[in-house]
Design a protein around this motif. Structure first.
Motif, PDB file in Angstrom:
ATOM      1  N   ASP A 217       0.829  -1.216   0.000  1.00  9.84           N
ATOM      2  CA  ASP A 217       0.000   0.000   0.000  1.00  9.84           C
ATOM      3  C   ASP A 217       0.856   1.256   0.000  1.00  9.84           C
ATOM      4  N   ASN A 235      -5.877   0.064 -12.220  1.00 11.65           N
ATOM      5  CA  ASN A 235      -6.577   0.756 -11.149  1.00 11.65           C
ATOM      6  C   ASN A 235      -7.907   1.338 -11.595  1.00 11.65           C
ATOM      7  N   TYR A 238     -11.073  -1.103 -11.765  1.00 12.69           N
ATOM      8  CA  TYR A 238     -11.690  -1.642 -10.561  1.00 12.69           C
ATOM      9  C   TYR A 238     -12.887  -0.800 -10.123  1.00 12.69           C
ATOM     10  N   ASP A 239     -13.868  -1.477  -9.541  1.00 11.22           N
ATOM     11  CA  ASP A 239     -14.933  -0.795  -8.801  1.00 11.22           C
ATOM     12  C   ASP A 239     -14.462  -0.706  -7.357  1.00 11.22           C
ATOM     13  N   HIS A 240     -14.223   0.506  -6.871  1.00 11.07           N
ATOM     14  CA  HIS A 240     -13.687   0.713  -5.526  1.00 11.07           C
ATOM     15  C   HIS A 240     -14.836   0.902  -4.535  1.00 11.07           C
ATOM     16  N   THR A 241     -14.906   0.064  -3.513  1.00  8.54           N
ATOM     17  CA  THR A 241     -15.975   0.146  -2.529  1.00  8.54           C
ATOM     18  C   THR A 241     -15.386   0.301  -1.137  1.00  8.54           C
ATOM     19  N   THR A 255     -10.810  -0.880   1.458  1.00  9.67           N
ATOM     20  CA  THR A 255     -11.421  -0.642   0.153  1.00  9.67           C
ATOM     21  C   THR A 255     -11.391  -1.951  -0.615  1.00  9.67           C
ATOM     22  N   ASP A 257     -11.732  -3.828  -4.048  1.00  6.75           N
ATOM     23  CA  ASP A 257     -11.611  -3.575  -5.483  1.00  6.75           C
ATOM     24  C   ASP A 257     -12.108  -4.787  -6.256  1.00  6.75           C
ATOM     25  N   ARG A 259     -13.538  -6.374 -10.101  1.00  6.43           N
ATOM     26  CA  ARG A 259     -13.508  -6.206 -11.555  1.00  6.43           C
ATOM     27  C   ARG A 259     -14.273  -7.351 -12.195  1.00  6.43           C
ATOM     28  N   ARG A 269      -7.731   1.310   4.181  1.00  9.43           N
ATOM     29  CA  ARG A 269      -8.295   2.660   4.091  1.00  9.43           C
ATOM     30  C   ARG A 269      -8.062   3.345   5.432  1.00  9.43           C
ATOM     31  N   ALA A 613     -20.036  -4.299  -2.259  1.00  5.23           N
ATOM     32  CA  ALA A 613     -19.096  -4.340  -3.383  1.00  5.23           C
ATOM     33  C   ALA A 613     -19.764  -5.003  -4.584  1.00  5.23           C
TER      34      ALA A 613
END
Length: 718
Positions: A217, A235, A238-241, A255, A257, A259, A269, A613
């Motif tokens: 990270d 990056n 990705y769907d970031h939740t 978070t 991620d 796809r 986070r 997510a």
């Protein structure tokens, strides 16, 4: 104190770094080596600024400028690294926005940083989220003047099974080295060789499991990569939740991620109050199960075999299976990591059908909420002057709590917060900080924290508290003295001492807390055990606990795997075909906690939100919707039919308004806590078998090998 940044005067607290002064003034300065929770070292030299300060006469007055009559500013002869410089009263700071000298220095430094950096951006996993990529565009020259061959090094160097190092991409910012030294206190990574030959490596045996993934990270470039997520997507794909981890009771902010409907990556986070910027390896790497071998449709037993069916057929099968039972015979059991809203829904259904066989697992038999000095928070632990851990293996029960205790040992310095967020450079933090093991006592079995404690006492968990109250060994006497002599003492309790604990245990603990002034942090058995205990989700009078599920006339089990079935109809609600699901009459597909909206309560009593997510789960449903289907099969109107009605009912029962929580969560003291005998022992285990990621199996099956060229020619001498 007052400081001027590019002509803008701002007021700052004493001790603020120059880089934080720039950001507080609304300015910007590039940096690669500084990190919010690590010591500033000025390694990358990108945060250069021009600085000057007034000087004082012998009488304490400022030297004045003859022309203006204002304090005269004496400028440093060269640009300085702002992350290691403290802002002082009257200081003037110039960034690239107002100084051509700074702009040229930063562009030159960027040129040197890129000198041997490979042109991997089109294929690098960090592309689109790379600090070097962004800052090169903003502050670089835009063209290279060096045409010679770049340095070549190992591009796939495994530091462990989970972390891969690309040695060519490393820019020697030293974040990863400082992280291991300062956060988990493990000196396992360091620079080797000198000059252009410098590289990072670890001692033989690789990185220790526990918190190694955090270096992926904090790496500002694509040098350190998560091997579980490597080559899975870019990056921006990705769907970031943002959500909350529910693998343990800490409730780290993460978070997720995803796809194409698959969970590909989990990253930490920031939550200053809980996990700061760190998560454990289980929370980061143990997510493969969420996209592998999922149940996506209901299963119904026909002629002794489980067969795929529709929800309507499953509901009919439940109705038929309950034909010879009263609706009150149906036992209802749920996992203790279920959300508060799901707990409210199950409690309401149990009340509606009159079932006394209700339970959540894992849990303990004692409530420790009413302690004289109150419950401790994670920030209390980090800033305490003494911590005594009794009967806990934090590596299995609450890993981030272990990091907060180690933070306490190195001084309990929490970075200040500004309008731009947590301080980028806290000048109180130093490299290789001295730790004070005498502030920590560990009583119980040997664990990872054992090596950091100044006081260590082996003890049986069942009598550890009693022996501490009336010490019979030198170690226990020292631990009790540590508590009594400290002003901010914390007692941490784990599974070995909480298993089988009763009301007399609570009274004994209360007496010890009163005598020493210590706050209590009892680690709950499950991720949301503390929240579900506020609901009546324990066996009512005459009811069967979860340990006796085999004696139940009929049962509904949500995401638990006892490995046995009930005497009659057995309904299993789970995301995977577990051993219990294979024995069931009806199996209903469940979503994982990564796919839920709801609320969980961590070990502090902090309410934290879960978000959904974007994972593919077929016809799987959360517990609320599943209970609605079960209610239909039982011929009962579902008291709770959705998230909104569950939150309305929670407001009535618990006096809390869910769904509008601040990002960091909020601590809430529940009025009641329900307890009952469990008739079994909880053995904490963070890494379950299905969480173990297999690097080989994570490679897509349809991936075809590409034709490869021969070995690259050896580069020039660097």
């Amino acid at each position: 104190m007052k400081v001027q940044v590019d002509g803008i005067e701002i007021e700052l607290a004493a001790g603020t770094s120059a880089i934080d002064a720039v950001f507080e003034a609304g300015g910007d300065v590039p940096y690669f080596c500084a990190h919010k929770y690590l010591s500033p070292v000025g390694a990358c030299r990108m945060c250069l600024v021009e600085t000057g300060s007034p000087r004082k006469e012998k009488d304490g007055s400022f030297v004045l400028d003859d022309a203006t009559g204002q304090p005269k500013i004496f400028w440093f002869p060269k640009p300085m690294a702002s992350c290691t410089m403290q802002a002082t009263e009257g200081m003037h700071i110039k960034t690239a926005r107002s100084s051509e000298v700074v702009a040229k220095a930063q562009a030159g430094m960027m040129e040197f940083t890129l000198l041997n950096h490979p042109l991997d951006c089109p294929t690098c996993d960090k592309g689109g989220a790379c600090e070097l990529q962004d800052r090169a565009f903003e502050y670089g020259y835009g063209a290279s003047r060096f045409g010679f061959d770049r340095r070549h090094a190992d591009k796939h160097y495994p530091l462990s099974d989970f972390v891969i190092l690309d040695q060519e991409r490393c820019i020697h910012c030293k974040r990863c080295v400082r992280y291991f030294e300062e956060v988990p206190g493990q000196e396992v990574l360091d620079f080797i060789e000198r000059g252009g030959h410098t590289f990072i490596d670890t001692e033989e045996g690789g990185l220790p499991t526990g918190f190694q993934g955090n270096i992926t990270d904090i790496c500002p470039v694509g040098a350190l990569l998560d091997n579980v997520a490597r080559f899975r997507g870019r990056n921006w794909e990705y769907d970031h939740t943002p959500t909350t981890c529910t693998l343990c009771p800490v409730g780290c902010s993460i978070t997720v991620d995803a796809r194409n409907g698959r969970l590909e990556r989990i990253v930490a986070r920031e939550n200053r109050e809980v996990n700061e910027a760190w998560i454990c390896d289980a929370g980061r790497f143990g997510h493969a199960f969420a996209s592998e071998r999922r149940l996506t449709v209901p299963l119904v037993r026909v002629d002794g075999e489980l067969q795929e069916a529709s929800w309507d057929v499953a509901i009919a099968a439940i109705r038929a299976g309950m034909a010879h039972h009263s609706v009150a015979d149906l036992a209802l059991y749920l996992n203790a990591d279920s959300t508060l809203e799901e707990g409210v829904a199950l409690e309401a259904l149990a009340d509606a059908v009159g079932s006394v066989h209700v339970d959540h697992w894992p849990r303990y038999e004692v409530s420790l909420d009413a302690m004289p000095n109150g419950a401790a928070t994670l920030s209390d632990v980090a800033t305490a002057d003494a911590v005594v851990v009794i009967g806990a293996d934090l590596g299995e029960e609450a890993p981030i709590l272990e990091l907060r205790i180690l933070e306490m040992l190195r001084g309990g310095i929490l970075p200040p917060e500004y309008a731009h967020g947590t301080a980028i450079a806290d000048l109180r933090l130093v490299e290789r900080p001295a730790r004070k093991p005498e502030k920590l006592a560990v009583i119980g079995k040997e664990s990872r924290l054992w090596a950091h404690a100044g006081i260590r006492a082996s003890s049986n968990g069942h009598n550890a508290l009693e022996r501490l109250s009336r010490p019979d060994t030198t170690e226990l006497q020292a631990a009790l003295k540590l508590l009594t002599d400290s002003e901010k003492a914390i007692i941490v309790l784990g599974a070995d001492v909480l298993n089988g604990a009763s009301g007399s245990f609570a009274a004994q603990l209360s007496e010890l807390a009163t005598r020493t002034g210590a706050k209590i942090m009892a680690i709950p058995a499950g991720a949301n055990s503390k929240g579900l205990a506020a609901l009546n989700l324990v066996p009512r009078e005459g009811g069967l606990p979860f340990a006796r599920v085999a004696d139940a006339p009929a049962v509904f089990i949500s995401r638990l795997d006892p490995g046995v079935r009930a005497r009659g109809l057995t309904i299993v609600h789970d995301s995977h075909l577990t051993a219990t699901a294979r024995l069931a009459d009806v199996v209903l597909p469940a979503v994982t906690n990564y796919e839920k909206r709801g609320t969980t309560v961590n070990l502090e009593g902090r309410l934290l939100e879960l978000e959904q997510a974007a994972l593919s789960s077929g016809e799987a449903a959360d517990l609320i919707r599943t209970l609605t289907a079960v209610s239909e099969a039982l011929g009962v109107r579902a008291p709770v039919r959705g998230l909104k009605s569950a939150r309305e009912l929670a407001a009535q029962k618990l006096g809390i308004k869910l769904g509008e929580l601040p990002e960091r969560g909020v601590i809430h003291a529940f009025r009641t806590s329900h307890v009952a005998p469990t008739e079994q022992t909880h053995v904490p285990k963070l890494w379950t078998e299905r969480m173990q990621p297999s690097i080989q199996t994570l490679i897509p099956a349809n991936l075809q090998p590409l034709p490869m060229l021969g070995a690259a020619p050896v580069g020039g001498d660097d």
